[in-house]
Design an enzyme around this catalytic site. Structure first.
Site, short mmCIF file in Angstrom:
data_model
loop_
_atom_site.label_atom_id
_atom_site.label_comp_id
_atom_site.label_asym_id
_atom_site.label_seq_id
_atom_site.Cartn_x
_atom_site.Cartn_y
_atom_site.Cartn_z
N ARG A 66 0.69 -1.00 0.03
CA ARG A 66 0.30 -0.17 -0.14
C ARG A 66 0.70 1.66 0.19
O ARG A 66 0.05 2.57 -0.40
CB ARG A 66 -0.85 -0.48 1.12
CG ARG A 66 -1.86 -0.82 1.66
CD ARG A 66 -2.99 -1.26 0.07
NE ARG A 66 -4.25 -2.08 0.18
CZ ARG A 66 -4.36 -3.03 -0.68
NH1 ARG A 66 -3.60 -3.24 -1.87
NH2 ARG A 66 -5.19 -3.74 -0.92
N ASN A 96 0.38 -1.75 -7.79
CA ASN A 96 -0.90 -1.48 -7.64
C ASN A 96 -1.23 -0.31 -5.77
O ASN A 96 -2.13 -0.48 -5.35
CB ASN A 96 -1.91 -2.12 -7.85
CG ASN A 96 -2.86 -3.22 -6.68
OD1 ASN A 96 -1.10 -3.55 -5.17
ND2 ASN A 96 -3.91 -3.29 -6.24
N ASP A 153 -1.55 -6.84 -11.53
CA ASP A 153 -2.00 -6.51 -10.49
C ASP A 153 -3.35 -6.52 -10.52
O ASP A 153 -3.08 -5.70 -10.26
CB ASP A 153 -1.52 -7.46 -9.35
CG ASP A 153 -2.32 -7.86 -8.45
OD1 ASP A 153 -2.73 -9.36 -9.43
OD2 ASP A 153 -2.24 -8.38 -7.15
N ASP A 305 -1.74 -12.86 -0.99
CA ASP A 305 -1.47 -11.85 -1.19
C ASP A 305 -2.69 -10.65 -0.20
O ASP A 305 -3.80 -9.96 -0.69
CB ASP A 305 -3.05 -12.34 -2.17
CG ASP A 305 -3.93 -10.89 -3.41
OD1 ASP A 305 -3.47 -10.67 -3.23
OD2 ASP A 305 -4.86 -11.68 -4.34
N HIS A 309 -7.22 -3.80 3.66
CA HIS A 309 -7.62 -2.20 3.95
C HIS A 309 -8.48 -1.92 5.36
O HIS A 309 -8.71 -2.48 5.82
CB HIS A 309 -9.53 -3.45 2.93
CG HIS A 309 -9.13 -3.30 1.79
ND1 HIS A 309 -8.58 -2.85 0.68
CD2 HIS A 309 -9.43 -4.53 1.07
CE1 HIS A 309 -8.37 -2.63 -0.69
NE2 HIS A 309 -8.38 -4.34 -0.06
#
Lengths: 429, 306
Positions: A66, A96, A153, A305, A309
């Site tokens: 992140r 990402n 990804d 993975d 969040h």
């Protein structure tokens, strides 16, 4: 500083090593295996690791850290701490972020931020600019600055033409393309398509959304003779496609997450958004096929993975909640509980899939348990019974469906880069 | 007699006795609606919030009227007037409403599962007024009520649900409710509108509308969502009407005893011809009236539970 592990089982399938002995590490280097003297014992900090297993440091080749962009959810530091707590000495982080890892600056930023940590962080760069699937990222420069693989990804590379270009260009460096295989035109949903999605009234994603892209990517890799790594495989069909491709000699490898071999779409019946993932949790038949694929070597790697969040993002109406769960601190326990203790894999196979194969795919040196080598090690207690408690996670985020789950097996110490994670903290050694 | 749950989240798993009780209670309220003074004091002092995150006129008005007929205090909350657009989370919105001391929440939302989620974050009785593609239990109940009113029973009846079954919460609630009550259920529509594996819910599938008319006692005809479907799941509305539309010719040719239901609003000339929509085979406006009685029954039974 000198440390000694007393009578630890040394296990490294890469060296065909499996024996019990005393073990001395000095200044981060493996100094002696066996033949320790009284003066060694007197001058060292001794750990009673009888019945514990020392393996080459575990490696998670699919995590989301992140940073940059969402430091409220995870940072390179907190993610690395979570990795150490979970038993890992190395991770590969996905591109990402915001901005995406599609420039040498961001690769260098991540390398710089992670350089003093116990855990080695290897950036995976975006295959296309902004992961838009249109123009190639500056791949030469990215590899030169430290990117070890390419991936868009979070989504697949939309057109076959761009995929071809990506594969042809990366062939020069012999680094893998890692694909999130999911045809977006079929994947406008929140869970697996099947009877459960009909009963729950949620928009759904069929297996074919994954199978189609896995088939396409395998064919393209075969055509170009390039490498393709299938991220988080989730369907029976995809496992079969990879199995057949391997038989033909296609350079394809595949990974699976613990949630895809542990959970099914049945778990969504409470509408708990901690079961919302991409790819979605599938059916029992898919889980069985995945376990079969792990056993026969079709699936090379177990990867988490890890997708942090924030609570406010995940605690949302189901169709609006983001996909993904954190996994670094539960992966080893789940893999041992679900695969080793249930006798699907032996310990050697597990170490291959969690330490050796990911490094082999990414062309990172596999740690050797040998005198004179750098100590890059994980110490496991495969029979330790513990209860997952998200409050104790090192990760900044808490989105895990495994909270309160009873697991058997845990990492109790991790050593790398002159540091040791033990007793819930990192110490210099 | 009381219901076995303090919420109405869907008809899946709701026992026969509960459905029977709701339908029987609705019969009493249906009678109240025929009186000159259509109000009873049953829920006096109760506060009910209609929490509507999705456009709905009919269902909201029907609930509101049912609440007023029962003398409850009613508040309407819909997205256009809420703080949702200012970025407040759903949970915060609910907590705010809850802090105003409400007894029941009637909720409609685009996402399946929101009513279930509400039961975890609120102490109020929760009534699902439609969640995503999941369920719309009061619609299922009022459909069953309307069938029973006309045909005197549900057990052993053959009911066919026609249209976009894959994207219909009305269809699912009907299937679950009707199966529980002992009816035989068939679904009919173009294959793109029938979810794979629906047979495992114990329903039959046909793609032939003439067979559906001929072999059933009741057709529950779903609304074809114009914006969602044309060109994607069906070639055109014209073709849909030609092959799946209910017309007087078809009814007269295949089954003059058929009963036609439609949850509204009707697309005339698509799923129903105008002639059928206004004709002798349908009970569409009765369904609307019955909807108020059913919602009164549900509100009453949940609102007076201890």
């Amino acid at each position: 500083m000198k440390i000694i592990f007393k009578q630890v089982r040394l296990l490294n399938p890469d060296q065909k090593l499996d024996k019990q002995d005393d073990f001395l590490i000095e200044n981060g280097i493996i100094k002696k295996i066996g033949g320790l003297t009284d003066s060694d014992f007197k001058s060292a900090k001794v750990f009673e690791f009888e019945n514990k297993i020392c393996v080459p440091g575990l490696f998670d080749m699919h995590v989301h850290l992140r940073e940059p962009g969402r430091e409220d959810e995870e940072t390179i530091e907190t993610g690395s701490n979570a990795a150490a707590a979970g038993g890992f000495t190395g991770v590969a982080c996905m591109p990402n972020t915001n901005p995406d890892i599609d420039s040498a600056e961001i690769v260098r930023f991540i390398k710089e931020k992670s350089k003093d940590h116990l855990v080695n962080v290897y950036p995976v760069a975006a295959a296309t600019l902004g992961r838009k699937g249109e123009a190639l990222s500056p791949m030469y420069e990215l590899v030169e600055s430290g990117a070890i693989a390419f991936s868009d990804d979070g989504r697949f590379i939309k057109t076959a033409a761009v995929l071809r270009s990506v594969m042809e260009y990366t062939k020069m460096f012999d680094v893998p393309v890692i694909e999130h295989c999911e045809d977006e035109t079929l994947a406008d949903g929140a869970m697996n398509e099947g009877l459960t999605s009909t009963l729950l009234g949620l928009p759904a994603i069929p297996n074919i959304a994954e199978d189609l892209i896995v088939a396409r990517d395998i064919m393209m890799a075969e055509f170009i003779n390039a490498r393709i790594h299938i991220a988080h495989i989730s369907t029976k069909g995809a496992v079969e496609l990879v199995r057949n491709a391997k038989k033909r000699g296609v350079k394809v490898t595949a990974e699976v997450t613990p949630h895809h071999f542990t959970l099914t779409d049945d778990n969504l019946k409470t509408y708990d958004t901690n079961y919302k993932m991409s790819p979605p949790l599938r059916t029992r038949a898919d889980v069985d096929a995945i376990i079969e694929g792990l056993k026969d070597g079709t699936i090379d790697v177990i990867a988490s993975d890890h997708a942090p969040h924030s609570i406010e993002e995940k605690e949302m109406e189901f169709i609006y909640a983001p996909n993904g769960i954190i996994g670094l601190e539960t992966m080893l326990g789940l893999a041992l509980s679900e695969l080793v203790h249930k006798k699907h894999l032996n310990l050697e196979q597990l170490i291959e899939k969690m330490s050796i194969n990911p490094r082999r795919i990414l062309k990172i040196k596999i740690p050797q348990i040998k005198e004179g080598e750098k100590a890059d090690l994980t110490i496991l207690d495969k029979d330790y019974i513990w209860t997952v408690d998200i409050a104790k996670f090192k990760s900044k985020s808490k989105n895990s469906p495994f909270d309160k789950r009873l697991l058997t097996g845990k990492s109790i110490a991790v050593i790398n880069n002159n540091k040791m994670f033990y007793d819930d903290k990192i110490i210099e050694i | 007699m009381s219901l076995s749950s303090r919420h109405l989240l869907g008809l899946f798993g709701v026992p026969k006795e509960d459905i029977q009780l709701i339908l029987d209670t609705a019969t009493t309220f249906r009678e109240v609606l025929e009186r000159p003074i259509k109000k009873v004091p049953t829920l006096q002092g109760k506060t009910i919030v209609n929490l509507f995150y999705e456009n709905s006129t009919r269902t909201r008005i029907s609930f509101e009227l049912a609440q007023k007929r029962l003398s409850a205090d009613t508040i309407n909350f819909s997205t256009s007037t809420s703080s949702t657009k200012k970025g407040e989370t759903f949970k915060d919105t609910v907590r705010n409403i809850e802090a105003m001391k409400v007894d029941m929440i009637v909720v409609r939302h685009q996402s399946a599962g929101v009513p279930q989620y509400l039961t975890k974050i609120s102490k109020a009785n929760i009534i699902n007024a439609g969640d995503g593609l999941h369920e719309h239990p009061t619609q299922g109940l009022l459909d069953m009520y309307s069938i029973r009113e006309r045909l005197g029973r549900l057990e052993g009846l053959k009911v066919c649900i026609v249209g976009d079954v894959a994207h219909s919460r009305v269809a699912l609630s009907n299937i679950f409710g009707l199966k529980t009550m002992g009816a035989e259920v068939t679904v009919c529509g173009p294959s793109t509108m029938i979810p794979m594996g629906i047979e495992s819910l114990g329903v039959k599938v046909t793609h032939n509308i003439n067979d559906a008319i001929a072999n059933n006692d009741v057709l529950n005809v779903l609304r074809i969502q114009l914006e969602r479907n044309a060109g994607v799941r069906i070639p055109s509305l014209r073709e849909y009407h030609q092959y799946f539309g209910i017309t007087t010719e078809r009814i007269e040719k295949y089954n003059r005893n058929i009963l036609i239901l439609h949850p509204g609003p009707i697309n005339r000339g698509v799923e129903l011809s105008s002639e059928v929509a206004d004709g002798p085979y349908q009970v569409i406006l009765d369904q609307v009236t019955n909807g108020v009685a059913i919602r009164m029954a549900v509100l009453y039974l949940l609102g007076t539970m201890h």
